[in-house]
Design a protein around this motif. Structure first.
Motif, PDB file in Angstrom:
ATOM      1  N   ALA A  49       0.822  -1.215   0.000  1.00  0.00           N
ATOM      2  CA  ALA A  49       0.000   0.000   0.000  1.00  0.00           C
ATOM      3  C   ALA A  49       0.860   1.272   0.000  1.00  0.00           C
ATOM      4  N   GLY A  50       2.179   1.112   0.133  1.00  0.00           N
ATOM      5  CA  GLY A  50       3.068   2.279   0.126  1.00  0.00           C
ATOM      6  C   GLY A  50       3.204   2.933   1.481  1.00  0.00           C
ATOM      7  N   THR A  51       2.908   2.201   2.551  1.00  0.00           N
ATOM      8  CA  THR A  51       3.041   2.754   3.900  1.00  0.00           C
ATOM      9  C   THR A  51       3.896   1.809   4.735  1.00  0.00           C
ATOM     10  N   HIS A  52       4.259   2.266   5.921  1.00  0.00           N
ATOM     11  CA  HIS A  52       4.986   1.425   6.867  1.00  0.00           C
ATOM     12  C   HIS A  52       4.666   1.917   8.273  1.00  0.00           C
ATOM     13  N   ALA A  53       4.558   0.985   9.205  1.00  0.00           N
ATOM     14  CA  ALA A  53       4.169   1.333  10.580  1.00  0.00           C
ATOM     15  C   ALA A  53       5.146   2.304  11.231  1.00  0.00           C
ATOM     16  N   ASP A  54       6.435   2.205  10.909  1.00  0.00           N
ATOM     17  CA  ASP A  54       7.429   3.090  11.509  1.00  0.00           C
ATOM     18  C   ASP A  54       7.465   4.473  10.859  1.00  0.00           C
ATOM     19  N   TRP A  55       6.798   4.640   9.729  1.00  0.00           N
ATOM     20  CA  TRP A  55       6.778   5.916   9.007  1.00  0.00           C
ATOM     21  C   TRP A  55       5.331   6.377   8.852  1.00  0.00           C
ATOM     22  N   LYS A  56       4.656   6.584   9.965  1.00  0.00           N
ATOM     23  CA  LYS A  56       3.240   6.955   9.942  1.00  0.00           C
ATOM     24  C   LYS A  56       3.037   8.276   9.198  1.00  0.00           C
ATOM     25  N   GLY A  57       2.047   8.290   8.334  1.00  0.00           N
ATOM     26  CA  GLY A  57       1.715   9.494   7.579  1.00  0.00           C
ATOM     27  C   GLY A  57       2.436   9.599   6.249  1.00  0.00           C
ATOM     28  N   PHE A  58       3.506   8.846   6.053  1.00  0.00           N
ATOM     29  CA  PHE A  58       4.228   8.872   4.784  1.00  0.00           C
ATOM     30  C   PHE A  58       3.616   7.856   3.832  1.00  0.00           C
ATOM     31  N   ILE A  60       4.342   6.108  -0.208  1.00  0.00           N
ATOM     32  CA  ILE A  60       5.203   6.004  -1.378  1.00  0.00           C
ATOM     33  C   ILE A  60       4.314   5.590  -2.542  1.00  0.00           C
ATOM     34  N   ARG A  61       4.250   6.437  -3.553  1.00  0.00           N
ATOM     35  CA  ARG A  61       3.422   6.167  -4.722  1.00  0.00           C
ATOM     36  C   ARG A  61       4.207   6.530  -5.980  1.00  0.00           C
ATOM     37  N   GLN A  62       4.348   5.584  -6.876  1.00  0.00           N
ATOM     38  CA  GLN A  62       4.950   5.804  -8.187  1.00  0.00           C
ATOM     39  C   GLN A  62       6.280   6.543  -8.093  1.00  0.00           C
ATOM     40  N   GLY A  63       7.135   6.107  -7.181  1.00  0.00           N
ATOM     41  CA  GLY A  63       8.472   6.672  -7.068  1.00  0.00           C
ATOM     42  C   GLY A  63       8.543   8.002  -6.346  1.00  0.00           C
ATOM     43  N   THR A  64       7.475   8.427  -5.718  1.00  0.00           N
ATOM     44  CA  THR A  64       7.444   9.694  -4.992  1.00  0.00           C
ATOM     45  C   THR A  64       7.054   9.433  -3.544  1.00  0.00           C
ATOM     46  N   ILE A  65       7.763  10.062  -2.612  1.00  0.00           N
ATOM     47  CA  ILE A  65       7.435   9.966  -1.192  1.00  0.00           C
ATOM     48  C   ILE A  65       6.579  11.175  -0.839  1.00  0.00           C
ATOM     49  N   HIS A  66       5.410  10.922  -0.280  1.00  0.00           N
ATOM     50  CA  HIS A  66       4.517  11.997   0.163  1.00  0.00           C
ATOM     51  C   HIS A  66       4.594  12.072   1.680  1.00  0.00           C
ATOM     52  N   THR A  67       4.951  13.241   2.194  1.00  0.00           N
ATOM     53  CA  THR A  67       5.122  13.420   3.627  1.00  0.00           C
ATOM     54  C   THR A  67       3.802  13.781   4.287  1.00  0.00           C
ATOM     55  N   PRO A  68       3.717  13.650   5.615  1.00  0.00           N
ATOM     56  CA  PRO A  68       2.483  14.032   6.314  1.00  0.00           C
ATOM     57  C   PRO A  68       2.124  15.497   6.146  1.00  0.00           C
ATOM     58  N   SER A  69       3.124  16.357   5.900  1.00  0.00           N
ATOM     59  CA  SER A  69       2.851  17.785   5.736  1.00  0.00           C
ATOM     60  C   SER A  69       2.449  18.160   4.318  1.00  0.00           C
ATOM     61  N   GLY A  70       2.367  17.151   3.426  1.00  0.00           N
ATOM     62  CA  GLY A  70       1.931  17.424   2.059  1.00  0.00           C
ATOM     63  C   GLY A  70       3.056  17.643   1.066  1.00  0.00           C
ATOM     64  N   GLU A  71       4.294  17.568   1.519  1.00  0.00           N
ATOM     65  CA  GLU A  71       5.439  17.720   0.616  1.00  0.00           C
ATOM     66  C   GLU A  71       5.609  16.454  -0.212  1.00  0.00           C
ATOM     67  N   SER A  72       6.189  16.593  -1.395  1.00  0.00           N
ATOM     68  CA  SER A  72       6.514  15.443  -2.236  1.00  0.00           C
ATOM     69  C   SER A  72       8.011  15.421  -2.481  1.00  0.00           C
ATOM     70  N   VAL A  73       8.626  14.272  -2.305  1.00  0.00           N
ATOM     71  CA  VAL A  73      10.053  14.109  -2.533  1.00  0.00           C
ATOM     72  C   VAL A  73      10.219  13.092  -3.649  1.00  0.00           C
ATOM     73  N   HIS A  74      10.865  13.524  -4.726  1.00  0.00           N
ATOM     74  CA  HIS A  74      11.080  12.652  -5.872  1.00  0.00           C
ATOM     75  C   HIS A  74      12.470  12.028  -5.805  1.00  0.00           C
ATOM     76  N   LYS A  75      12.676  10.974  -6.559  1.00  0.00           N
ATOM     77  CA  LYS A  75      13.944  10.272  -6.574  1.00  0.00           C
ATOM     78  C   LYS A  75      15.101  11.215  -6.914  1.00  0.00           C
ATOM     79  N   ASN A  76      14.901  12.089  -7.899  1.00  0.00           N
ATOM     80  CA  ASN A  76      15.988  12.986  -8.291  1.00  0.00           C
ATOM     81  C   ASN A  76      16.356  13.964  -7.172  1.00  0.00           C
ATOM     82  N   HIS A  77      15.411  14.304  -6.284  1.00  0.00           N
ATOM     83  CA  HIS A  77      15.742  15.164  -5.141  1.00  0.00           C
ATOM     84  C   HIS A  77      16.705  14.439  -4.210  1.00  0.00           C
ATOM     85  N   ILE A  78      16.440  13.169  -3.970  1.00  0.00           N
ATOM     86  CA  ILE A  78      17.305  12.384  -3.085  1.00  0.00           C
ATOM     87  C   ILE A  78      18.680  12.198  -3.722  1.00  0.00           C
TER      88      ILE A  78
END
Length: 106
Positions: A49-58, A60-78
């Motif tokens: 489902a793109g979630t993990h118990a240790d990362w509540k609110g985050f 992962i969808r289609q190569g993008t991490i969505h944070t609880p605050s609404g930010e999106s982090v793409h692979k190229n950012h990392i």
């Protein structure tokens, strides 16, 4: 997230979908109708489902991490983190050298 939501988010909509990931019909029915599932299956479903118990609110969808605050982090950012840190260091070093030269020769 309850088990039915988790099954839906993980893309398990029927016994056939469950069978495709190796889940038995018995486990699927037990999860679907009783709302209970073993911890290893819960972890697998959370990862699907793109979630993990240790990362509540985050999510992962289609190569993008969505944070609880609404930010999106793409692979190229990392991938660019190290490059950005080196660039900031060099700019700071050049700025410090310029200031030091003014102090010495000023």
């Amino acid at each position: 997230m309850d088990i039915n939501e988790l099954l839906y988010e993980a893309g398990i909509y029927s016994k056939n979908h469950a069978r495709a990931i190796g889940m038995s019909e018995h486990i699927y029915k037990h999860a679907r109708y009783n709302g209970k599932i073993s911890q290893p299956w819960r972890i697998i479903l959370e990862l699907r489902a793109g979630t993990h118990a240790d990362w509540k609110g985050f999510k992962i969808r289609q190569g993008t991490i969505h944070t609880p605050s609404g930010e999106s982090v793409h692979k190229n950012h990392i991938d660019q983190i190290m490059w950005n840190e080196n660039l900031a260091y060099e700019r700071g070093r050049l700025s410090a050298e310029t200031i030091q030269q003014k102090l010495v020769w000023g």
